[in-house]
Design an enzyme around this catalytic site. Structure first.
Site, PDB file in Angstrom:
ATOM      1  N   ARG A   1       1.003  -1.083  -0.018  1.00  0.00           N
ATOM      2  CA  ARG A   1      -0.108   0.016   0.091  1.00  0.00           C
ATOM      3  C   ARG A   1       0.954   1.334   0.119  1.00  0.00           C
ATOM      4  NH1 ARG A   1      -2.776   2.802   4.568  1.00  0.00           N
ATOM      5  NH2 ARG A   1      -4.757   3.769   3.796  1.00  0.00           N
TER       6      ARG A   1
ATOM      7  N   ASN B   1      -7.111   8.185   2.574  1.00  0.00           N
ATOM      8  CA  ASN B   1      -6.758   7.455   3.764  1.00  0.00           C
ATOM      9  C   ASN B   1      -7.541   8.135   4.919  1.00  0.00           C
ATOM     10  OD1 ASN B   1      -4.874   5.866   5.631  1.00  0.00           O
ATOM     11  ND2 ASN B   1      -4.569   7.990   6.407  1.00  0.00           N
ATOM     12  N   GLU B   2      -8.419   7.340   5.852  1.00  0.00           N
ATOM     13  CA  GLU B   2      -8.851   7.711   7.125  1.00  0.00           C
ATOM     14  C   GLU B   2      -9.738   8.990   6.854  1.00  0.00           C
ATOM     15  OE1 GLU B   2      -5.870   7.432  10.100  1.00  0.00           O
ATOM     16  OE2 GLU B   2      -5.720   5.532   9.660  1.00  0.00           O
TER      17      GLU B   2
ATOM     18  N   HIS C   1      -9.117  -0.088   9.667  1.00  0.00           N
ATOM     19  CA  HIS C   1      -7.886   0.144  10.464  1.00  0.00           C
ATOM     20  C   HIS C   1      -7.986  -0.390  11.964  1.00  0.00           C
ATOM     21  CE1 HIS C   1      -6.383   3.144   7.240  1.00  0.00           C
ATOM     22  NE2 HIS C   1      -6.654   2.003   6.604  1.00  0.00           N
TER      23      HIS C   1
ATOM     24  N   TYR D   1      -6.351  -0.723  15.314  1.00  0.00           N
ATOM     25  CA  TYR D   1      -5.385  -0.181  16.402  1.00  0.00           C
ATOM     26  C   TYR D   1      -6.127  -0.680  17.945  1.00  0.00           C
ATOM     27  CZ  TYR D   1      -2.818   1.621  12.510  1.00  0.00           C
ATOM     28  OH  TYR D   1      -2.047   1.661  11.182  1.00  0.00           O
TER      29      TYR D   1
ATOM     30  N   GLU E   1      -4.994  -1.450   7.618  1.00  0.00           N
ATOM     31  CA  GLU E   1      -3.925  -0.878   8.454  1.00  0.00           C
ATOM     32  C   GLU E   1      -3.826  -1.741  10.008  1.00  0.00           C
ATOM     33  OE1 GLU E   1      -3.064   3.002   9.403  1.00  0.00           O
ATOM     34  OE2 GLU E   1      -3.026   3.718   7.158  1.00  0.00           O
TER      35      GLU E   1
ATOM     36  N   TRP F   1       0.839  -1.734   9.170  1.00  0.00           N
ATOM     37  CA  TRP F   1       1.393  -0.268   9.203  1.00  0.00           C
ATOM     38  C   TRP F   1       2.724  -0.193   9.943  1.00  0.00           C
ATOM     39  CZ3 TRP F   1       0.327   3.857   6.326  1.00  0.00           C
ATOM     40  CH2 TRP F   1       1.193   5.232   6.457  1.00  0.00           C
TER      41      TRP F   1
END
Length: 461
Positions: free
Chosen positions: A80, A157-158, A224, A226, A253, A282
């Site tokens: 990516r 992105n985001e 994503h 996290y 991610e 990531w």
């Protein structure tokens, strides 16, 4: 009888119209290249493609082009790539994007290109809307047309922080429609709001409507993971919500740690493998702002894997053991699956590269080969060989050497290998422009006493 004839005639006309409509809409459903079929990403030939890879912050580190080959050497099938249309400089224009696509193809990687300018919309300064991101994609479209087998477009992105996330659905739907109207046939990847983590479930709850809005039905959702995803229950529930509706999703991610909490990377990776869901860690190298611990290698050095890099590439359910190369690059052996995990063997012991033997002569067809042992354990090792064209373009290459200590190649990829040792290019990596490189690799066995690096020779035509 007349009434029946009229009804029959009307039925025939209706059937003709239905057939005509069906034929007319077929091209919209028959996406070229990579596409979504039955809730999964597949290649043009129908083979499922499951992403295993990482992100590379190209926009800030444009000189680190060797990262593509290095990421591939650790078994990845996808990279990516972070791009910018102007929020950060330098801007990634048409020529740079075209070069990135070439680097992905040369290293047999599927390319997920993402515009980073949208990051944290509503909570940052100078952040872009998704609509402005579409303007960027249209500006570089000439570099992407015809690359649908190799490239996915991650619109932004985001694209929302934690403010006004309800706007995500319409903004995403509009962005997809604009890309399709502009002639993009690629698989489109859309990130979730809430800084990609969708803790308010805006993407989850509106995914079906967004998917249905795409006339090509070729949209892939990216979550994503996290700190929000720090338990197995949260990870499973989120992935279940997409699978039960047959909607395509990837983990676009994730990390092993984060400032907002401690993600459960073990469950993330295990569930991705069990479900056939793609994942992209990531990130390769160059992190700042307090998250330097997310670097997978130190200072872009493939021989200096961090603990996170070891976990992602060599650990349980990691890239090296679960990645399968896209069939568009040929049917040679996939990236290695036999390397031991850290729990099975000592830590890798990188060896210095051996410089090539042939010096290219100006204007003649020549090449050099550089041997690098990238990993070693009891009874086994891994190495890469980088082939570089000289001052003139070449159409094929051949690398040879003789082992000094009785070593043997047990598995190889990205080359045809016979004997001890003769390696020739594959159909896709033989043609190299002046100064361009291709990398092939292998797993080998050794006697646990001496493993002398060979001195390779390279010839070209």
């Amino acid at each position: 009888m007349k009434a029946r004839l009229i009804i029959a005639s009307l039925s025939a006309i209706a059937m003709t119209l239905l057939v005509s409509v069906f034929v007319a809409i077929q091209p919209a459903q028959a996406a070229v290249g990579l596409r979504i079929t039955n809730g999964r990403l597949v290649e043009a030939n129908g083979t499922p493609f499951v992403m295993r890879g990482t992100s590379h912050a190209h926009v800030w580190y444009q000189s680190q082009t060797s990262s593509f080959a290095n990421i591939k050497s650790l078994g990845a099938n996808t990279v990516r790539v972070v791009l910018s249309g102007g929020r950060w400089t330098p801007i990634n224009g048409v020529s740079d994007v075209a070069n990135i696509v070439s680097l992905c193809k040369a290293n047999r990687l599927i390319c997920v290109l993402e515009n980073h300018d949208t990051t944290g919309f509503g909570e940052q300064q100078n952040e872009w809307t998704l609509d402005r991101a579409v303007d960027y994609w249209i500006s570089v479209q000439s570099a992407l047309t015809g690359q649908e087998n190799y490239v996915l477009i991650n619109i932004g992105n985001e694209p929302y922080g934690n403010n006004n996330v309800a706007g995500w659905t319409q903004a995403t739907t509009n962005a997809i429609a604009r890309l399709r109207n502009a002639g993009f046939d690629h698989t489109i990847v859309v990130d979730a709001p809430n800084w990609g983590q969708d803790w308010q479930f805006t993407m989850r709850d509106n995914a079906q409507a967004v998917f249905n809005s795409d006339v090509d039905r070729n949209t892939l959702f990216s979550i994503h993971m996290y700190g929000v995803f720090d338990t197995a229950a949260e990870i499973n529930a989120y992935l279940d919500s997409f699978r039960t509706r047959n909607l395509p999703i990837i983990i676009g991610e994730f990390g092993f740690n984060h400032s907002d909490g401690n993600p459960d990377e073990d469950t993330i990776m295990a569930q991705a493998v069990a479900r056939g869901v793609g994942y992209l860690g990531w990130s390769w190298s160059g992190n700042g702002g307090g998250v330097e611990y997310l670097d997978q290698v130190t200072s872009f050095n493939v021989n200096q894997l961090t603990s996170w890099g070891q976990r992602l590439f060599n650990g349980a359910n990691g890239i090296r053991s679960t990645s399968v190369q896209a069939t568009i690059y040929g049917n040679q052996s996939p990236p290695p699956t036999g390397s031991p995990s850290p729990s099975q063997s000592p830590s890798p012991r990188p060896s210095p590269s051996v410089s090539p033997t042939l010096s290219p002569t100006s204007g003649t067809k020549a090449c050099t080969a550089t041997y690098t042992r990238t990993n070693q354990w009891q009874g086994g090792f891994q190495a890469d060989v980088k082939v570089t064209a000289g001052s003139a373009a070449i159409s094929s290459w051949r690398v040879t050497w003789t082992w000094a200590n009785g070593q043997a190649i047990t598995q190889f990829w990205s080359a045809n290998v016979t004997g001890s040792v003769v390696a020739t290019n594959m159909p896709y990596n033989g043609s190299l422009g002046a100064g361009q490189s291709a990398t092939w690799g292998f797993l080998g066995s050794w006697n646990n006493a001496t493993n002398t690096n060979p001195t390779p020779s390279c010839t070209a035509s």
